[in-house]
Design an enzyme around this catalytic site. Sequence first.
Site, PDB file in Angstrom:
ATOM      1  N   GLY A  87     -57.251  -1.667   5.808  1.00  0.00           N
ATOM      2  CA  GLY A  87     -56.421  -1.031   5.499  1.00  0.00           C
ATOM      3  C   GLY A  87     -54.905  -1.854   5.302  1.00  0.00           C
ATOM      4  NE  ARG A  88     -50.644   0.566   1.772  1.00  0.00           N
ATOM      5  CZ  ARG A  88     -50.956   0.040   0.427  1.00  0.00           C
ATOM      6  NH1 ARG A  88     -51.088  -1.145   0.335  1.00  0.00           N
ATOM      7  NH2 ARG A  88     -51.153   0.987  -0.542  1.00  0.00           N
ATOM      8  CD  GLU A  91     -49.826  -5.805   2.169  1.00  0.00           C
ATOM      9  OE1 GLU A  91     -48.422  -5.054   2.210  1.00  0.00           O
ATOM     10  OE2 GLU A  91     -50.442  -5.048   1.550  1.00  0.00           O
ATOM     11  CB  CYS A 117     -61.790  -2.889   3.952  1.00  0.00           C
ATOM     12  SG  CYS A 117     -60.767  -2.150   2.648  1.00  0.00           S
ATOM     13  CG  HIS A 118     -57.345  -4.596   2.438  1.00  0.00           C
ATOM     14  ND1 HIS A 118     -57.979  -3.517   1.932  1.00  0.00           N
ATOM     15  CD2 HIS A 118     -56.538  -4.839   1.201  1.00  0.00           C
ATOM     16  CE1 HIS A 118     -57.768  -3.268   0.777  1.00  0.00           C
ATOM     17  NE2 HIS A 118     -56.832  -4.223   0.259  1.00  0.00           N
ATOM     18  CE1 TYR A 137     -61.609  -1.348  -2.667  1.00  0.00           C
ATOM     19  CE2 TYR A 137     -59.443  -2.781  -3.256  1.00  0.00           C
ATOM     20  CZ  TYR A 137     -60.302  -1.662  -3.609  1.00  0.00           C
ATOM     21  OH  TYR A 137     -60.155  -0.856  -4.555  1.00  0.00           O
TER      22      TYR A 137
END
Length: 185
Positions: A87-88, A91, A117-118, A137
């Site tokens: 997800g975010r 980041e 994923c992320h 991802y």
Amino acid sequence: MAKLLLIAGDFVEDYEIMVPFQALQAMGHRVDAICPDKREGDSVKTAIHDFEGDQTYTEKPGHNFALNATFAEIDPADYDGLVVPGGRAPEYLRLDERVLDLVRHFFDTDKPVAAICHGAQLLAAAVSLDKRRVSAYPACAPEVHLAGGEFADIEVTDAITCGKLVTAPAWPAHPEWLKQFNALL
């Protein structure tokens, strides 16, 4: 059974935190979910990422996920493994040196790590991925390469184990990703 740490932040991918949190507990493991600057009982907002035929995923509001441990009070040495959802959140979590130190602990002590994923963004910021095959991802492939890793372009339903690291491209890989992580535990 294992005592696991799950690192979260606001707008973590909903399925990538909810499913592993519950599934690993159902397997008998203890899972402590933490977030920097938040306490047990606080929550993080989640986002739902769907693959609907666009050039990238779509994002929708998810649920509030309640944390069951306090970031400032945990000692990573007390844990047998680490779970890094996508997800975010990765980041901006990768900008927090305390989080990077936490991630490094698990690599330095050769404990199992599961990232999806992320989540690879957080790994790439914390450690060298040299000689590791890492899935994520696809938009995270440049970061995997820059961290010295080999990006594993696998089916969205597959996962890959490289040493004590289990990675997968996104939540459709949960059955395989969790099975491989559990085998390491």
